[in-house]
Design an enzyme around this catalytic site. Sequence first.
Site, PDB file in Angstrom:
ATOM      1  N   GLU A   1      44.973  41.837  29.577  1.00 33.55           N
ATOM      2  CA  GLU A   1      46.080  41.458  30.466  1.00 33.55           C
ATOM      3  C   GLU A   1      46.325  39.981  30.286  1.00 33.55           C
ATOM      4  O   GLU A   1      45.419  39.178  30.496  1.00 33.55           O
ATOM      5  CB  GLU A   1      45.741  41.718  31.941  1.00 33.55           C
ATOM      6  CG  GLU A   1      45.716  43.156  32.321  1.00 33.55           C
ATOM      7  CD  GLU A   1      45.451  43.386  33.809  1.00 33.55           C
ATOM      8  OE1 GLU A   1      45.819  42.536  34.640  1.00 33.55           O
ATOM      9  OE2 GLU A   1      44.850  44.423  34.116  1.00 33.55           O
TER      10      GLU A   1
ATOM     11  N   GLU B   1      38.956  45.707  36.245  1.00 29.56           N
ATOM     12  CA  GLU B   1      38.475  44.517  36.958  1.00 29.56           C
ATOM     13  C   GLU B   1      37.355  44.804  37.950  1.00 29.56           C
ATOM     14  O   GLU B   1      37.517  44.674  39.163  1.00 29.56           O
ATOM     15  CB  GLU B   1      39.655  43.826  37.646  1.00 29.56           C
ATOM     16  CG  GLU B   1      40.701  43.365  36.643  1.00 29.56           C
ATOM     17  CD  GLU B   1      41.926  42.743  37.256  1.00 29.56           C
ATOM     18  OE1 GLU B   1      42.196  43.008  38.436  1.00 29.56           O
ATOM     19  OE2 GLU B   1      42.627  41.999  36.551  1.00 29.56           O
TER      20      GLU B   1
HETATM   21  C1  BG6 Z   1      45.644  42.323  37.731  1.00 36.01           C
HETATM   22  C2  BG6 Z   1      45.733  43.793  38.101  1.00 36.01           C
HETATM   23  O1  BG6 Z   1      44.597  41.713  38.417  1.00 36.01           O
HETATM   24  O2  BG6 Z   1      46.746  41.551  38.065  1.00 36.01           O
HETATM   25  C3  BG6 Z   1      47.132  44.369  37.966  1.00 36.01           C
HETATM   26  O3  BG6 Z   1      44.876  44.513  37.255  1.00 36.01           O
HETATM   27  C4  BG6 Z   1      48.147  43.407  38.517  1.00 36.01           C
HETATM   28  O4  BG6 Z   1      47.180  45.631  38.589  1.00 36.01           O
HETATM   29  C5  BG6 Z   1      48.015  42.091  37.770  1.00 36.01           C
HETATM   30  O5  BG6 Z   1      49.457  43.873  38.515  1.00 36.01           O
HETATM   31  C6  BG6 Z   1      49.054  41.068  38.194  1.00 36.01           C
HETATM   32  O6  BG6 Z   1      49.047  40.968  39.572  1.00 36.01           O
HETATM   33  P1  BG6 Z   1      50.396  41.019  40.413  1.00 36.01           P
HETATM   34  O7  BG6 Z   1      49.966  40.936  41.804  1.00 36.01           O
HETATM   35  O8  BG6 Z   1      51.187  39.865  39.971  1.00 36.01           O
HETATM   36  O9  BG6 Z   1      51.040  42.323  40.070  1.00 36.01           O
END
Ligand code: BG6
Length: 477
Positions: free
Chosen positions: A375, A188
């Site tokens: 993701e 990111e």
């Molecule tokens: C992404 C990151 O932006 O969001 C991850 O790359 C992160 O590291 C994921 O875990 C979800 O965010 P969170 O705060 O719910 O864990």
Amino acid sequence: MIKRNSKEFPEGFLWGGAVTATQTEGNWDVDGKGVCPPDLYAYQEGKTQNDLMSTEEIKAAIEDKVNYYPRRHAIDFYNTYPQDIALLRELGIKCFRTSINWARIFPNGDEELPNEEGLTFYDNLIDELIKNDIEPLITISHFEMPINLSMKYKGWYSREVIDFYLRYCEVLFKRYKGKVKYWVPFDEMNLIHRESFSQFGMPSDLVENSLENKLRGLHHKMIASCAATKLAHDIDENNKIAAMILTQYAYPKTSSPDDVLAALHNDQFENYYLDVLVRGKYPKTMFRFMEEQGFDIGYRLEDEIIFENGKADFIGISYYGNRTVSTESIHLENPAVDNPNIAKNDWNWLTDPVGLRYTLNKIYDQYQIPIFLMELGTGVHDKVENGKIHDRERIEFFEENLKQLKLAISDGVPIMGCLTWGPIDIVSNSSAEMSKRYGFIYVDIDDYGKGTGKRLKKDSFDWFQNIIKTNGKRIEN
Ligand code: BG6
């Protein structure tokens, strides 16, 4: 005759899951590992992590024996990875993304030689994945800069750090040649709105937390990313390197031309990262912006050669919803306003499946190279009832999103794969809690690290297993 687009997920589609080193491994101080930013965030109920830290606060956190620091322990994946990978294989995944923790390989960041013990762990992990027919996809840096580079060099503020990063990359590209093909130089790249210490490793007392300084840190990271891309290609022509961003395209709040222009400005800024990493050029809109602001980000003409020679092979995205903007939202600093048409989860994160199709089309229209959805997921408060977890909410989330993903494929967007975020429960990045769960596999650990650590399959496990088995055939489109 009209040529038709496929309406199905392509053969060889990489279904999988993604995590990071610091949200899973724990064992933060073993086998010679150095400290990195995620080790420094204590759990505080109801709070998101503070992205600004001074050198004094860093030192105090390292010494602190009172508070609980979840990512120092996480889910103990450092020891449990063989069993966890066996479960992921049972789930059917074809690809697993994790990061290598830079601070395990170069504990201080500026050593000449890497730490063999750290490398051995990743040798074993990568071999275990391959043995289980799971393609490893490696993020080289997911917020894990060795803390010494922050304290001594001011993190990415300094150009010198580029060479340390490239030394680290060279070790990885040579060591895992023929084993790892897909690499993400930085997770990111565009998280500059909120992350200042965690994203750039710049302590707040050494570098003022201004947009100008963050853009300087970003410029150095982009040089490092493009130079790493060239290095990877030089070492092994089979390497495929991603330009990776968190997509945050904008919907205009109203149809007023001013709001539409605000959305355009948002999107031009979001594309800035991809323009550099994919096209090899700063967009002219950025030059204009920097001139207007009077910013000096350390841009040198010779940097243009590095950008030109280090173009990414594909685009990696994480997707957690788009933003909505208007003239009320300030460009760059705090761009989002509320959108009543988009649902939110318990953490106020957006659930916007149609936005996924919109995003994939928008990126492909602009850049015309393959996209990997790296993701996808939503946090859920899971409840264990008689040893079972009936996580209908998670299944519905994926049903809706995969439907839109399939529609994007029928739109003609070449999508390489879909990695669900945290296929096994992990520590949250933003709030350092365990209760914000993403997995198909439950891990019995609470926000304070208490629990048996036992793994349990949720209802969604069977559901996702079936999706992978049938290559998404039962998802309607
Ligand atoms: C992404 C990151 O932006 O969001 C991850 O790359 C992160 O590291 C994921 O875990 C979800 O965010 P969170 O705060 O719910 O864990």
